[in-house]
Design a protein around this motif. Sequence first.
Motif, PDB file in Angstrom:
ATOM      1  N   PRO A   1       1.777 -35.324  24.862  1.00 44.53           N
ATOM      2  CA  PRO A   1       0.978 -35.668  23.119  1.00 44.53           C
ATOM      3  C   PRO A   1      -0.317 -34.734  23.235  1.00 44.53           C
ATOM      4  N   CYS A   2      -0.561 -33.773  22.452  1.00 46.34           N
ATOM      5  CA  CYS A   2      -1.773 -32.875  22.559  1.00 46.34           C
ATOM      6  C   CYS A   2      -3.412 -32.660  21.905  1.00 46.34           C
ATOM      7  N   PHE A   3      -4.524 -32.342  22.562  1.00 47.03           N
ATOM      8  CA  PHE A   3      -5.371 -32.757  21.417  1.00 47.03           C
ATOM      9  C   PHE A   3      -6.442 -31.717  21.623  1.00 47.03           C
ATOM     10  N   ASN A   4      -6.114 -30.979  21.050  1.00 42.33           N
ATOM     11  CA  ASN A   4      -7.855 -29.778  21.851  1.00 42.33           C
ATOM     12  C   ASN A   4      -7.002 -28.843  22.518  1.00 42.33           C
ATOM     13  N   ALA A   5      -6.134 -28.525  23.031  1.00 42.68           N
ATOM     14  CA  ALA A   5      -5.332 -28.094  24.271  1.00 42.68           C
ATOM     15  C   ALA A   5      -4.723 -26.771  23.984  1.00 42.68           C
ATOM     16  N   GLU A   6      -6.461 -25.882  22.901  1.00 48.55           N
ATOM     17  CA  GLU A   6      -5.781 -24.877  23.474  1.00 48.55           C
ATOM     18  C   GLU A   6      -5.511 -24.127  24.615  1.00 48.55           C
TER      19      GLU A   6
ATOM     20  N   ILE B   1       9.166 -32.741  22.938  1.00 46.13           N
ATOM     21  CA  ILE B   1       8.420 -33.018  21.719  1.00 46.13           C
ATOM     22  C   ILE B   1       6.719 -33.107  22.009  1.00 46.13           C
ATOM     23  N   LEU B   2       6.206 -31.394  21.330  1.00 50.15           N
ATOM     24  CA  LEU B   2       4.684 -31.653  21.252  1.00 50.15           C
ATOM     25  C   LEU B   2       4.524 -32.473  20.308  1.00 50.15           C
ATOM     26  N   ILE B   3       3.515 -33.519  20.218  1.00 48.80           N
ATOM     27  CA  ILE B   3       3.247 -34.249  19.213  1.00 48.80           C
ATOM     28  C   ILE B   3       1.463 -34.075  19.171  1.00 48.80           C
ATOM     29  N   ASP B   4       1.463 -33.289  17.843  1.00 46.73           N
ATOM     30  CA  ASP B   4      -0.294 -32.417  18.476  1.00 46.73           C
ATOM     31  C   ASP B   4      -1.322 -34.313  17.589  1.00 46.73           C
ATOM     32  N   ASP B   5      -2.400 -34.574  18.357  1.00 45.40           N
ATOM     33  CA  ASP B   5      -2.795 -35.866  17.318  1.00 45.40           C
ATOM     34  C   ASP B   5      -3.879 -35.357  16.739  1.00 45.40           C
ATOM     35  N   HIS B   6      -4.126 -34.601  15.864  1.00 44.40           N
ATOM     36  CA  HIS B   6      -4.792 -33.911  14.464  1.00 44.40           C
ATOM     37  C   HIS B   6      -5.640 -33.156  15.798  1.00 44.40           C
ATOM     38  N   SER B   7      -5.116 -32.278  16.118  1.00 46.30           N
ATOM     39  CA  SER B   7      -6.142 -31.770  16.647  1.00 46.30           C
ATOM     40  C   SER B   7      -7.219 -30.482  15.677  1.00 46.30           C
ATOM     41  N   THR B   8      -8.269 -29.969  16.226  1.00 44.90           N
ATOM     42  CA  THR B   8      -9.070 -29.529  15.560  1.00 44.90           C
ATOM     43  C   THR B   8      -9.383 -28.009  15.771  1.00 44.90           C
ATOM     44  N   ASP B   9      -8.798 -27.319  17.210  1.00 50.17           N
ATOM     45  CA  ASP B   9      -8.306 -26.261  17.379  1.00 50.17           C
ATOM     46  C   ASP B   9      -7.055 -25.673  17.096  1.00 50.17           C
ATOM     47  N   THR B  10      -6.521 -25.333  17.935  1.00 50.24           N
ATOM     48  CA  THR B  10      -4.890 -23.925  17.086  1.00 50.24           C
ATOM     49  C   THR B  10      -4.606 -24.651  18.176  1.00 50.24           C
ATOM     50  N   THR B  11      -4.330 -25.782  18.652  1.00 49.34           N
ATOM     51  CA  THR B  11      -2.939 -26.138  19.478  1.00 49.34           C
ATOM     52  C   THR B  11      -2.075 -26.624  18.130  1.00 49.34           C
ATOM     53  N   TYR B  12      -1.752 -27.054  16.973  1.00 46.68           N
ATOM     54  CA  TYR B  12      -0.996 -26.943  16.463  1.00 46.68           C
ATOM     55  C   TYR B  12      -0.504 -26.217  15.654  1.00 46.68           C
ATOM     56  N   THR B  13      -0.821 -25.204  15.735  1.00 46.86           N
ATOM     57  CA  THR B  13      -0.489 -23.625  15.726  1.00 46.86           C
ATOM     58  C   THR B  13       0.041 -22.867  17.101  1.00 46.86           C
ATOM     59  N   GLN B  14      -0.430 -23.062  18.167  1.00 39.88           N
ATOM     60  CA  GLN B  14       0.484 -22.842  19.105  1.00 39.88           C
ATOM     61  C   GLN B  14       1.874 -23.442  19.277  1.00 39.88           C
TER      62      GLN B  14
ATOM     63  N   GLU C   1       9.152 -22.638  17.184  1.00 47.85           N
ATOM     64  CA  GLU C   1      10.260 -21.436  16.317  1.00 47.85           C
ATOM     65  C   GLU C   1      10.676 -20.380  17.140  1.00 47.85           C
ATOM     66  N   ALA C   2      10.585 -20.228  18.489  1.00 51.37           N
ATOM     67  CA  ALA C   2      10.843 -19.879  19.285  1.00 51.37           C
ATOM     68  C   ALA C   2      11.971 -20.229  20.116  1.00 51.37           C
ATOM     69  N   ASP C   3      11.751 -21.267  20.908  1.00 49.83           N
ATOM     70  CA  ASP C   3      12.990 -22.487  22.061  1.00 49.83           C
ATOM     71  C   ASP C   3      13.912 -23.460  20.390  1.00 49.83           C
ATOM     72  N   PRO C   4      14.965 -23.466  20.313  1.00 50.27           N
ATOM     73  CA  PRO C   4      15.525 -24.747  19.885  1.00 50.27           C
ATOM     74  C   PRO C   4      14.991 -26.006  19.919  1.00 50.27           C
TER      75      PRO C   4
ATOM     76  N   VAL D   1       5.559 -31.793  15.942  1.00 51.93           N
ATOM     77  CA  VAL D   1       4.886 -32.731  14.838  1.00 51.93           C
ATOM     78  C   VAL D   1       3.782 -32.884  15.132  1.00 51.93           C
ATOM     79  N   ARG D   2       2.766 -33.265  14.162  1.00 53.06           N
ATOM     80  CA  ARG D   2       1.610 -33.242  13.717  1.00 53.06           C
ATOM     81  C   ARG D   2       1.421 -35.260  13.494  1.00 53.06           C
ATOM     82  N   MET D   3       0.334 -35.936  13.937  1.00 53.71           N
ATOM     83  CA  MET D   3      -0.337 -36.946  13.090  1.00 53.71           C
ATOM     84  C   MET D   3      -1.226 -36.930  12.459  1.00 53.71           C
ATOM     85  N   GLU D   4      -0.820 -37.851  11.391  1.00 52.44           N
ATOM     86  CA  GLU D   4      -1.572 -37.722   9.839  1.00 52.44           C
ATOM     87  C   GLU D   4      -3.102 -37.904  10.603  1.00 52.44           C
TER      88      GLU D   4
END
Length: 268
Positions: free
Chosen positions: A12-17, A38-51, A57-60, A65-68
Amino acid sequence: MKISPTVSIITPCFNAEKTLENTVASVLAQSYLEWELILIDDHSTDTTYTQAMRYAEADPRIKAVRMETNGGAAKARNRGIEMAQGRYIAFIDADDLWHTDKLKTQIALMEANNWALSFTSYKRIDGVGKPLSNVGVPHKATYKKLLKTNYIGCSTAIYDSKIVGKVLMPDIRKRQDFALWLKLLKICEFAHGIREPLTTYRVHKNSLSSNKANSARYNWHIYRNIEKLGLLRSCYYFAHYATRGFLRSKMPNIALLLGFLHRSSHQG
């Protein structure tokens, strides 16, 4: 040729940039290769989901996934568990690190001994990476022993879904990993500890684990509302929890914990 994952790693990731890159790097460095992350972005407000998308994209083997909406770690981890394709379900938080042979060592022992749930010793570092201490673990933990104190660090744990099924975390905001281990131990009886420190756990000044009173409230909530323990049994296990917390703490606040226990007991 695509390798089917044996291990699904839930993060789980939240504002973990600031920390996610090192966490992902420690997974990529694993000597055991049959995994998915499996990286689950918990609707971060920083660049976590972009990362996270960039790593996917770099490793299959990596999925992002981003939580709504922000729903907390339990909802995020459960989303990852539901998506998991691997037999073994592993956890690493977005600011923790794994030793290179963590998966290789742990999966080998689980396969050889048919363990349903295992965990390891770990090292503790502060927010900037300064070593704090090593935390050892017992060879075995049972449901009753874990009620007294949670030996299992979330980023150290792996369970075998072939034995216990896909087990989700109770949907509570805090201490949901502790509640999951208790849930699993009612199915598999033992959790097996590995004495080698294979995980590095980062302790932040404002982390949940550093807030003793807050942790105490959620422990009590788990005893009474999740595990449905009676008042006397809850008091018994809470006393063990509070005493051990006092012994481990450099700046104990036992009066606060006991005061909370007294108030909670009267509230029933």
